[in-house]
Design a protein around this motif. Structure first.
Motif, short mmCIF file in Angstrom:
data_model
loop_
_atom_site.label_atom_id
_atom_site.label_comp_id
_atom_site.label_asym_id
_atom_site.label_seq_id
_atom_site.Cartn_x
_atom_site.Cartn_y
_atom_site.Cartn_z
N GLN A 194 -41.02 3.93 41.90
CA GLN A 194 -40.00 2.63 41.47
C GLN A 194 -38.43 2.26 41.84
OE1 GLN A 194 -39.71 1.97 36.87
NE2 GLN A 194 -41.89 1.54 37.19
N VAL A 195 -39.04 4.08 43.20
CA VAL A 195 -37.37 3.74 43.25
C VAL A 195 -37.87 3.79 45.24
CG1 VAL A 195 -35.62 6.24 43.70
CG2 VAL A 195 -37.01 6.04 41.64
N GLN A 196 -36.47 3.61 45.76
CA GLN A 196 -36.44 3.24 46.95
C GLN A 196 -35.12 4.57 47.24
OE1 GLN A 196 -35.23 -0.09 48.89
NE2 GLN A 196 -35.67 1.02 51.49
N VAL A 197 -35.45 6.10 48.54
CA VAL A 197 -34.77 6.76 48.67
C VAL A 197 -34.57 6.66 50.03
CG1 VAL A 197 -34.07 8.78 48.35
CG2 VAL A 197 -35.89 8.13 46.85
N ARG A 198 -33.06 6.06 50.13
CA ARG A 198 -32.61 6.17 51.45
C ARG A 198 -31.37 6.82 52.01
NH1 ARG A 198 -31.71 0.09 50.99
NH2 ARG A 198 -29.44 0.18 50.26
N SER A 199 -31.82 7.74 53.03
CA SER A 199 -30.55 9.12 52.90
C SER A 199 -30.03 8.94 54.59
CB SER A 199 -30.59 10.21 53.38
OG SER A 199 -30.53 11.44 53.49
N ALA A 200 -28.78 8.73 55.18
CA ALA A 200 -28.16 8.25 56.27
C ALA A 200 -26.98 9.50 55.81
CB ALA A 200 -27.44 7.45 56.98
N ALA A 201 -27.31 10.85 57.18
CA ALA A 201 -26.11 11.60 57.11
C ALA A 201 -25.91 12.64 55.84
CB ALA A 201 -24.33 11.15 57.43
N GLN A 202 -24.86 12.38 55.05
CA GLN A 202 -24.86 13.12 53.61
C GLN A 202 -24.92 11.99 52.34
OE1 GLN A 202 -20.54 14.18 51.72
NE2 GLN A 202 -19.75 12.55 53.36
N ARG A 203 -25.05 11.30 52.96
CA ARG A 203 -25.77 10.41 51.16
C ARG A 203 -26.97 10.35 51.49
NH1 ARG A 203 -24.63 5.61 54.06
NH2 ARG A 203 -26.23 4.90 53.95
N ILE A 204 -27.13 9.45 49.76
CA ILE A 204 -28.51 9.51 49.57
C ILE A 204 -28.49 8.06 48.61
CG2 ILE A 204 -30.63 10.31 47.28
CD1 ILE A 204 -30.39 12.94 48.89
N THR A 205 -29.18 7.00 48.92
CA THR A 205 -29.00 6.26 48.06
C THR A 205 -30.13 5.80 47.53
OG1 THR A 205 -27.33 5.48 49.74
CG2 THR A 205 -28.68 3.57 48.46
N LEU A 206 -30.23 5.45 46.48
CA LEU A 206 -30.78 5.28 45.16
C LEU A 206 -31.22 3.97 44.98
CD1 LEU A 206 -31.13 8.39 42.82
CD2 LEU A 206 -32.69 8.06 44.93
N VAL A 207 -31.88 2.92 45.17
CA VAL A 207 -32.32 1.98 44.74
C VAL A 207 -33.00 1.66 43.57
CG1 VAL A 207 -32.72 -0.80 46.34
CG2 VAL A 207 -31.98 1.15 47.10
N VAL A 208 -32.94 1.32 42.55
CA VAL A 208 -33.77 1.55 41.50
C VAL A 208 -33.06 -0.84 40.68
CG1 VAL A 208 -34.13 2.41 39.00
CG2 VAL A 208 -33.81 3.54 40.93
N GLY A 209 -34.16 -1.18 40.74
CA GLY A 209 -34.68 -2.05 40.10
C GLY A 209 -33.48 -3.55 41.23
N GLY A 210 -33.16 -3.52 42.41
CA GLY A 210 -32.35 -3.81 43.04
C GLY A 210 -30.94 -3.48 43.10
N ARG A 211 -30.96 -2.43 42.34
CA ARG A 211 -29.39 -2.25 42.37
C ARG A 211 -29.03 -0.64 43.03
NH1 ARG A 211 -25.64 -0.03 37.25
NH2 ARG A 211 -23.82 0.29 38.55
N SER A 212 -28.39 -0.47 43.86
CA SER A 212 -27.71 0.46 44.41
C SER A 212 -27.31 1.91 44.09
CB SER A 212 -27.24 -0.30 46.28
OG SER A 212 -28.45 -0.38 46.57
N TYR A 213 -27.38 3.52 44.45
CA TYR A 213 -26.03 4.31 43.58
C TYR A 213 -26.16 5.26 44.98
CZ TYR A 213 -28.39 2.03 38.62
OH TYR A 213 -28.73 1.58 38.55
N PRO A 214 -25.32 5.07 45.48
CA PRO A 214 -25.33 5.51 46.91
C PRO A 214 -24.50 7.21 45.84
CG PRO A 214 -23.27 4.27 46.47
CD PRO A 214 -24.27 3.88 45.66
N ILE A 215 -25.12 8.17 46.37
CA ILE A 215 -24.53 9.63 46.12
C ILE A 215 -24.19 10.08 47.74
CG2 ILE A 215 -24.91 12.04 44.96
CD1 ILE A 215 -27.50 10.35 43.49
N LEU A 216 -22.99 11.09 47.58
CA LEU A 216 -22.52 11.71 49.15
C LEU A 216 -22.32 13.29 48.29
CD1 LEU A 216 -19.37 10.11 50.16
CD2 LEU A 216 -22.42 10.05 51.03
#
Length: 184
Positions: free
Chosen positions: A56-78
Protein backbone atom coordinates in the motif's frame (compact mmCIF):
# COMPACT_ATOMS: atom_id res chain seq x y z
CA UNK A 1 7.83 -28.51 2.79
CA UNK A 2 9.45 -25.19 1.95
CA UNK A 3 9.11 -22.11 4.06
CA UNK A 4 8.57 -18.79 2.34
CA UNK A 5 11.48 -16.39 2.61
CA UNK A 6 10.99 -13.90 5.42
CA UNK A 7 10.51 -10.27 4.54
CA UNK A 8 13.71 -8.22 4.80
CA UNK A 9 14.02 -5.70 7.61
CA UNK A 10 15.53 -2.24 7.31
CA UNK A 11 15.38 1.13 9.07
CA UNK A 12 15.94 4.57 7.56
CA UNK A 13 16.45 7.43 9.99
CA UNK A 14 16.12 11.04 9.02
CA UNK A 15 13.73 13.95 9.44
CA UNK A 16 10.12 14.21 8.33
CA UNK A 17 9.35 17.47 6.58
CA UNK A 18 6.32 19.63 7.14
CA UNK A 19 6.11 21.66 3.93
CA UNK A 20 3.51 24.08 5.27
CA UNK A 21 5.56 25.01 8.34
CA UNK A 22 8.98 24.45 6.75
CA UNK A 23 10.11 22.38 9.73
CA UNK A 24 11.77 18.98 10.12
CA UNK A 25 11.05 16.42 12.84
CA UNK A 26 13.33 13.44 13.62
CA UNK A 27 11.78 10.33 12.11
CA UNK A 28 12.28 6.62 11.55
CA UNK A 29 10.74 4.58 8.80
CA UNK A 30 10.88 0.82 9.27
CA UNK A 31 10.34 -1.97 6.75
CA UNK A 32 9.67 -5.14 8.71
CA UNK A 33 7.51 -8.20 8.29
CA UNK A 34 6.00 -6.88 5.06
CA UNK A 35 4.87 -3.63 6.71
CA UNK A 36 6.15 -0.07 6.49
CA UNK A 37 5.94 1.94 9.70
CA UNK A 38 6.64 5.64 10.14
CA UNK A 39 7.47 7.02 13.58
CA UNK A 40 8.37 10.55 14.63
CA UNK A 41 9.86 11.87 17.83
CA UNK A 42 7.58 13.92 20.06
CA UNK A 43 8.06 15.56 23.44
CA UNK A 44 6.93 12.29 25.07
CA UNK A 45 8.94 9.87 22.88
CA UNK A 46 8.33 8.09 19.60
CA UNK A 47 4.84 8.28 18.08
CA UNK A 48 3.68 6.05 15.25
CA UNK A 49 2.09 7.92 12.34
CA UNK A 50 1.15 4.79 10.40
CA UNK A 51 1.94 1.13 9.82
CA UNK A 52 0.61 -0.32 6.57
CA UNK A 53 1.33 -3.32 4.35
CA UNK A 54 4.23 -2.55 2.01
CA UNK A 55 1.99 -3.10 -1.02
CA UNK A 56 0.00 0.00 0.00
CA UNK A 57 3.06 2.25 -0.03
CA UNK A 58 4.68 4.03 -2.95
CA UNK A 59 8.32 4.84 -2.21
CA UNK A 60 10.00 7.57 -4.25
CA UNK A 61 13.57 8.53 -3.66
CA UNK A 62 15.67 11.30 -5.14
CA UNK A 63 19.11 12.16 -3.84
CA UNK A 64 18.97 12.09 -0.02
CA UNK A 65 15.17 12.07 0.27
CA UNK A 66 12.74 9.20 0.59
CA UNK A 67 9.09 10.13 0.08
CA UNK A 68 6.45 7.69 1.22
CA UNK A 69 3.04 8.04 -0.40
CA UNK A 70 0.29 6.38 1.63
CA UNK A 71 -3.39 6.92 0.99
CA UNK A 72 -2.64 9.84 -1.32
CA UNK A 73 -0.58 11.70 1.31
CA UNK A 74 3.17 12.32 0.93
CA UNK A 75 5.68 11.98 3.75
CA UNK A 76 9.10 13.39 2.71
CA UNK A 77 11.99 12.17 4.85
CA UNK A 78 15.48 13.64 4.46
CA UNK A 79 18.67 12.02 5.68
CA UNK A 80 20.28 15.43 6.25
CA UNK A 81 17.86 18.38 6.31
CA UNK A 82 20.76 20.74 7.11
CA UNK A 83 21.98 20.11 3.54
CA UNK A 84 19.07 22.21 2.28
CA UNK A 85 20.17 25.17 4.35
CA UNK A 86 23.78 24.73 3.25
CA UNK A 87 22.72 24.52 -0.41
CA UNK A 88 20.54 27.62 -0.13
CA UNK A 89 23.32 29.51 1.65
CA UNK A 90 25.90 28.46 -0.94
CA UNK A 91 23.58 29.42 -3.81
CA UNK A 92 22.79 32.80 -2.27
CA UNK A 93 26.36 33.60 -1.36
CA UNK A 94 27.67 32.29 -4.69
CA UNK A 95 25.22 34.44 -6.64
CA UNK A 96 26.01 37.55 -4.61
CA UNK A 97 29.77 36.99 -4.88
CA UNK A 98 29.55 36.24 -8.59
CA UNK A 99 27.57 39.36 -9.41
CA UNK A 100 29.77 41.57 -7.25
CA UNK A 101 32.98 40.25 -8.80
CA UNK A 102 31.49 40.31 -12.29
CA UNK A 103 30.64 43.99 -11.92
CA UNK A 104 34.05 44.87 -10.51
CA UNK A 105 36.44 42.42 -12.19
CA UNK A 106 34.83 41.08 -15.35
CA UNK A 107 33.61 37.76 -16.69
CA UNK A 108 36.75 35.72 -15.91
CA UNK A 109 36.30 36.16 -12.14
CA UNK A 110 32.58 35.45 -12.51
CA UNK A 111 33.34 32.06 -14.12
CA UNK A 112 35.87 31.24 -11.38
CA UNK A 113 33.40 32.09 -8.61
CA UNK A 114 30.63 30.09 -10.28
CA UNK A 115 33.01 27.14 -10.47
CA UNK A 116 33.81 27.43 -6.75
CA UNK A 117 30.08 27.58 -6.01
CA UNK A 118 29.47 24.45 -8.09
CA UNK A 119 32.23 22.60 -6.26
CA UNK A 120 30.72 23.64 -2.89
CA UNK A 121 27.31 22.36 -3.99
CA UNK A 122 28.90 19.10 -5.14
CA UNK A 123 30.60 18.63 -1.76
CA UNK A 124 27.29 19.33 -0.01
CA UNK A 125 25.60 16.69 -2.18
CA UNK A 126 28.36 14.21 -1.41
CA UNK A 127 27.83 14.79 2.32
CA UNK A 128 24.09 14.26 1.94
CA UNK A 129 24.74 11.07 -0.05
CA UNK A 130 26.96 9.78 2.75
CA UNK A 131 24.22 10.55 5.27
CA UNK A 132 21.63 8.75 3.11
CA UNK A 133 23.79 5.61 2.93
CA UNK A 134 24.88 5.72 6.59
CA UNK A 135 21.31 6.11 7.82
CA UNK A 136 20.05 3.06 5.94
CA UNK A 137 18.54 4.61 2.82
CA UNK A 138 19.76 2.02 0.34
CA UNK A 139 18.83 -0.92 2.58
CA UNK A 140 15.38 0.56 3.20
CA UNK A 141 14.73 0.94 -0.53
CA UNK A 142 15.82 -2.66 -1.17
CA UNK A 143 13.72 -4.01 1.73
CA UNK A 144 10.57 -2.16 0.70
CA UNK A 145 10.99 -3.26 -2.92
CA UNK A 146 11.43 -6.88 -1.79
CA UNK A 147 8.35 -6.52 0.44
CA UNK A 148 6.15 -5.49 -2.49
CA UNK A 149 6.17 -1.68 -2.33
CA UNK A 150 6.41 0.30 -5.58
CA UNK A 151 9.86 1.88 -5.43
CA UNK A 152 11.44 4.45 -7.75
CA UNK A 153 14.87 6.01 -7.27
CA UNK A 154 16.95 8.69 -8.93
CA UNK A 155 20.31 8.93 -7.22
CA UNK A 156 22.95 11.56 -6.80
CA UNK A 157 24.95 10.78 -9.95
CA UNK A 158 22.14 11.63 -12.40
CA UNK A 159 21.26 14.74 -10.38
CA UNK A 160 24.92 15.75 -10.22
CA UNK A 161 25.32 15.17 -13.97
CA UNK A 162 22.28 17.35 -14.69
CA UNK A 163 23.65 20.09 -12.41
CA UNK A 164 27.10 19.92 -13.99
CA UNK A 165 25.57 20.00 -17.46
CA UNK A 166 23.56 23.11 -16.64
CA UNK A 167 26.64 24.72 -15.06
CA UNK A 168 28.74 23.91 -18.11
CA UNK A 169 26.13 25.39 -20.45
CA UNK A 170 26.06 28.58 -18.33
CA UNK A 171 29.86 28.88 -18.43
CA UNK A 172 29.97 28.34 -22.20
CA UNK A 173 27.23 30.94 -22.73
CA UNK A 174 29.11 33.50 -20.63
CA UNK A 175 32.31 32.84 -22.54
CA UNK A 176 30.54 33.09 -25.92
CA UNK A 177 28.87 36.38 -24.93
CA UNK A 178 32.20 37.71 -23.58
CA UNK A 179 34.08 36.79 -26.77
CA UNK A 180 31.28 38.31 -28.87
CA UNK A 181 31.39 41.53 -26.88
CA UNK A 182 35.17 41.75 -26.97
CA UNK A 183 35.16 41.08 -30.71
CA UNK A 184 32.88 44.04 -31.39
Amino acid sequence: MTMPAPYPDAVFTGSLGDRAAGTWTPAQVVASGGFVTLRVITSTGWAQLFSVPAQQVQVRSAAQRITLVVGGRSYPILADPAAIGRANYAAGMGSAMSMSHHLHHGADDWVAHRTVGNVARGLNQAGAARAFAAQGGNQFLAATRASGARVSRIGFLPLFAIGCGIGLVAVVLVLVVTVALLGM
